[in-house]
Scaffold this motif. Structure first.
Motif, PDB file in Angstrom:
ATOM      1  N   TRP A 173      -1.622 -13.696   0.497  1.00 22.26           N
ATOM      2  CA  TRP A 173      -3.001 -13.989   1.435  1.00 22.26           C
ATOM      3  C   TRP A 173      -2.719 -12.750   2.302  1.00 22.26           C
ATOM      4  O   TRP A 173      -1.941 -12.465   2.931  1.00 22.26           O
ATOM      5  CB  TRP A 173      -2.559 -15.219   2.128  1.00 22.26           C
ATOM      6  CG  TRP A 173      -3.874 -15.662   2.986  1.00 22.26           C
ATOM      7  CD1 TRP A 173      -5.015 -14.929   2.940  1.00 22.26           C
ATOM      8  CD2 TRP A 173      -3.918 -16.818   3.763  1.00 22.26           C
ATOM      9  NE1 TRP A 173      -6.057 -15.509   3.604  1.00 22.26           N
ATOM     10  CE2 TRP A 173      -5.449 -16.654   4.259  1.00 22.26           C
ATOM     11  CE3 TRP A 173      -3.148 -17.728   4.314  1.00 22.26           C
ATOM     12  CZ2 TRP A 173      -5.964 -17.547   5.200  1.00 22.26           C
ATOM     13  CZ3 TRP A 173      -3.662 -18.518   5.332  1.00 22.26           C
ATOM     14  CH2 TRP A 173      -5.010 -18.589   5.609  1.00 22.26           C
ATOM     15  N   ARG A 174      -3.730 -11.794   2.273  1.00 20.75           N
ATOM     16  CA  ARG A 174      -4.177 -10.669   3.140  1.00 20.75           C
ATOM     17  C   ARG A 174      -4.893 -10.910   4.179  1.00 20.75           C
ATOM     18  O   ARG A 174      -6.018 -11.439   3.835  1.00 20.75           O
ATOM     19  CB  ARG A 174      -4.218  -9.459   2.252  1.00 20.75           C
ATOM     20  CG  ARG A 174      -3.284  -8.972   1.068  1.00 20.75           C
ATOM     21  CD  ARG A 174      -3.847  -8.004   0.377  1.00 20.75           C
ATOM     22  NE  ARG A 174      -2.852  -7.577  -0.741  1.00 20.75           N
ATOM     23  CZ  ARG A 174      -1.782  -7.209  -0.975  1.00 20.75           C
ATOM     24  NH1 ARG A 174      -1.304  -6.743   0.317  1.00 20.75           N
ATOM     25  NH2 ARG A 174      -0.923  -6.848  -1.991  1.00 20.75           N
ATOM     26  N   PHE A 196       5.185 -19.766   2.803  1.00 16.08           N
ATOM     27  CA  PHE A 196       4.850 -18.474   2.750  1.00 16.08           C
ATOM     28  C   PHE A 196       6.107 -17.703   3.075  1.00 16.08           C
ATOM     29  O   PHE A 196       6.681 -17.944   4.270  1.00 16.08           O
ATOM     30  CB  PHE A 196       3.539 -18.254   3.422  1.00 16.08           C
ATOM     31  CG  PHE A 196       2.162 -18.560   2.924  1.00 16.08           C
ATOM     32  CD1 PHE A 196       1.595 -17.594   1.906  1.00 16.08           C
ATOM     33  CD2 PHE A 196       1.563 -19.744   3.048  1.00 16.08           C
ATOM     34  CE1 PHE A 196       0.500 -17.866   1.167  1.00 16.08           C
ATOM     35  CE2 PHE A 196       0.448 -20.150   2.549  1.00 16.08           C
ATOM     36  CZ  PHE A 196       0.041 -19.102   1.572  1.00 16.08           C
ATOM     37  N   THR A 197       6.212 -16.319   3.134  1.00 14.98           N
ATOM     38  CA  THR A 197       7.054 -15.395   3.463  1.00 14.98           C
ATOM     39  C   THR A 197       6.244 -14.101   4.071  1.00 14.98           C
ATOM     40  O   THR A 197       5.386 -13.499   3.573  1.00 14.98           O
ATOM     41  CB  THR A 197       8.100 -14.800   2.628  1.00 14.98           C
ATOM     42  OG1 THR A 197       8.833 -15.651   2.088  1.00 14.98           O
ATOM     43  CG2 THR A 197       9.045 -13.642   3.247  1.00 14.98           C
ATOM     44  N   ASN A 198       6.460 -13.945   5.345  1.00 12.15           N
ATOM     45  CA  ASN A 198       5.734 -12.800   6.089  1.00 12.15           C
ATOM     46  C   ASN A 198       6.422 -11.432   5.572  1.00 12.15           C
ATOM     47  O   ASN A 198       7.630 -11.085   5.777  1.00 12.15           O
ATOM     48  CB  ASN A 198       5.932 -12.891   7.578  1.00 12.15           C
ATOM     49  CG  ASN A 198       5.229 -11.757   8.205  1.00 12.15           C
ATOM     50  OD1 ASN A 198       4.843 -10.570   7.700  1.00 12.15           O
ATOM     51  ND2 ASN A 198       5.035 -11.967   9.494  1.00 12.15           N
ATOM     52  N   ALA A 199       5.644 -10.763   4.774  1.00 16.18           N
ATOM     53  CA  ALA A 199       6.221  -9.615   4.007  1.00 16.18           C
ATOM     54  C   ALA A 199       6.184  -8.117   5.058  1.00 16.18           C
ATOM     55  O   ALA A 199       6.336  -7.124   4.585  1.00 16.18           O
ATOM     56  CB  ALA A 199       5.439  -9.370   2.567  1.00 16.18           C
ATOM     57  N   GLY A 200       5.774  -8.311   6.113  1.00 19.49           N
ATOM     58  CA  GLY A 200       5.455  -7.419   7.172  1.00 19.49           C
ATOM     59  C   GLY A 200       6.865  -6.388   7.317  1.00 19.49           C
ATOM     60  O   GLY A 200       7.713  -7.115   7.425  1.00 19.49           O
ATOM     61  N   SER A 201       6.680  -5.222   7.362  1.00 18.09           N
ATOM     62  CA  SER A 201       8.025  -4.305   7.844  1.00 18.09           C
ATOM     63  C   SER A 201       7.755  -3.728   9.120  1.00 18.09           C
ATOM     64  O   SER A 201       8.396  -2.742   9.613  1.00 18.09           O
ATOM     65  CB  SER A 201       8.180  -3.589   6.709  1.00 18.09           C
ATOM     66  OG  SER A 201       6.982  -2.537   6.513  1.00 18.09           O
ATOM     67  N   TYR A 257       1.140 -12.305   3.529  1.00 15.69           N
ATOM     68  CA  TYR A 257       1.991 -13.641   3.520  1.00 15.69           C
ATOM     69  C   TYR A 257       1.989 -13.949   2.029  1.00 15.69           C
ATOM     70  O   TYR A 257       1.097 -13.913   1.223  1.00 15.69           O
ATOM     71  CB  TYR A 257       1.240 -14.537   4.194  1.00 15.69           C
ATOM     72  CG  TYR A 257       1.534 -14.504   5.603  1.00 15.69           C
ATOM     73  CD1 TYR A 257       2.812 -14.878   6.465  1.00 15.69           C
ATOM     74  CD2 TYR A 257       0.346 -14.064   6.478  1.00 15.69           C
ATOM     75  CE1 TYR A 257       2.861 -14.526   7.640  1.00 15.69           C
ATOM     76  CE2 TYR A 257       0.609 -13.856   7.693  1.00 15.69           C
ATOM     77  CZ  TYR A 257       1.762 -14.167   8.358  1.00 15.69           C
ATOM     78  OH  TYR A 257       2.075 -13.945   9.762  1.00 15.69           O
ATOM     79  N   VAL A 258       3.248 -13.871   1.475  1.00 12.63           N
ATOM     80  CA  VAL A 258       3.556 -13.974   0.019  1.00 12.63           C
ATOM     81  C   VAL A 258       4.094 -15.382   0.036  1.00 12.63           C
ATOM     82  O   VAL A 258       4.737 -15.788   0.560  1.00 12.63           O
ATOM     83  CB  VAL A 258       4.462 -12.912  -0.495  1.00 12.63           C
ATOM     84  CG1 VAL A 258       4.765 -13.179  -1.948  1.00 12.63           C
ATOM     85  CG2 VAL A 258       4.036 -11.475  -0.334  1.00 12.63           C
ATOM     86  N   THR A 259       3.584 -16.285  -1.301  1.00 19.29           N
ATOM     87  CA  THR A 259       3.999 -17.335  -1.529  1.00 19.29           C
ATOM     88  C   THR A 259       5.499 -17.389  -1.751  1.00 19.29           C
ATOM     89  O   THR A 259       6.089 -16.566  -2.239  1.00 19.29           O
ATOM     90  CB  THR A 259       3.300 -17.846  -2.894  1.00 19.29           C
ATOM     91  OG1 THR A 259       3.649 -16.972  -4.040  1.00 19.29           O
ATOM     92  CG2 THR A 259       1.856 -17.974  -2.514  1.00 19.29           C
TER      93      THR A 259
END
Length: 260
Positions: A173-174, A196-201, A257-259
């Protein structure tokens, strides 16, 4: 029975100029999906299901499906569809001029992998089959700046649950916003979820209290905390809307946010 969703928009009567009316008349049968409960309604009927069979019937293939919630004038979703013929795209938009303009852009390029749904997006996501979507995009949603209207912001726990159900494993989900307070709202809704995992860096500093219309200038003096956000999504073109935000010196906040 599906619950009726809180509306994240106000239905406005948007008149079509002659150019957009011609586009509607020419392309509606090709691009506009017959989902709504009745003509002029934005309600998704109880019997509707956005599933693999529906995609096969209307796109003619089993390619991965990406849904953009609130596609506006269609600039982004049309560019993405043109760049990725191996993917299917669904633009969800409620306003007639935006729908017509999306048809016009898609029709000019004779795109076959794009469809449009003129319905309430949360109802559509609730009707999506489990694992039926590759990605969901929500770019620059209405910020509803007044504090009493924050419940109308489209990013809410109920929608997040429906998006997670609809996304395939590893789906994303972007989300993007140019409103600092909406960025905090997204973090509050999404960062604590276990699905969900917050994939932000990137590390971004945001005030930890909410501000509303009329007191946003107080944000700089509030206590701040660090949050993780994403680099700008390469698949999002620079639309006229985003340009206006940058010209107003607003910071663009990107989320992925990645599942889990």
């Amino acid at each position: 029975m599906r619950n009726r969703k809180v509306l994240s928009f106000v239905r406005r009567s948007g008149r079509l100029d002659a150019r957009l009316q011609r586009a509607w008349d020419r392309y509606a049968d090709q691009y506009l999906l017959p989902i709504a409960e009745e003509e002029g309604s934005l309600t998704v009927p109880e019997h509707f299901a956005l599933d693999a069979a529906y995609v096969r019937d209307h796109w003619g293939n089993d390619n991965p499906l990406i849904v953009e919630i609130g596609s506006g004038q269609g600039e982004n979703v049309v560019a993405a569809a043109a760049a990725h013929p191996e993917l299917n795209f669904l633009a969800v938009e409620v306003y007639d001029p935006g729908v017509a303009h999306t048809m016009l852009l898609a029709g000019k390029q004779e795109l076959a992998n794009l469809k449009i749904a003129q319905v309430n997006a949360p109802e559509l996501l609730a009707a999506a089959a489990e694992g039926s979507l590759a990605e969901v995009w929500t770019f620059f949603p209405d910020p509803w700046p007044k504090m009493k209207h924050h419940k109308r912001r489209i990013v809410q726990p109920e929608l997040a649950a429906d998006v997670r159900k609809a996304l395939a494993d590893g789906g994303s989900w972007r989300i993007a916003t140019d409103i600092e307070d909406y960025a905090l709202h997204v973090h509050e809704i999404m960062d604590g979820r276990t699905d969900f995992t917050n994939a932000g860096s990137l590390t971004v500093s945001l005030p930890v209290e909410h501000v509303g219309k009329g007191n946003a200038d107080m944000a700089a003096a509030m206590e701040h905390a660090d949050f993780a956000e994403s680099e700008r999504f390469e698949g999002r073109i620079l639309t006229n809307f985003e340009k206006k935000g940058l010209q107003a010196n607003r910071v663009i906040h990107d989320f992925t946010y990645v599942t889990a």
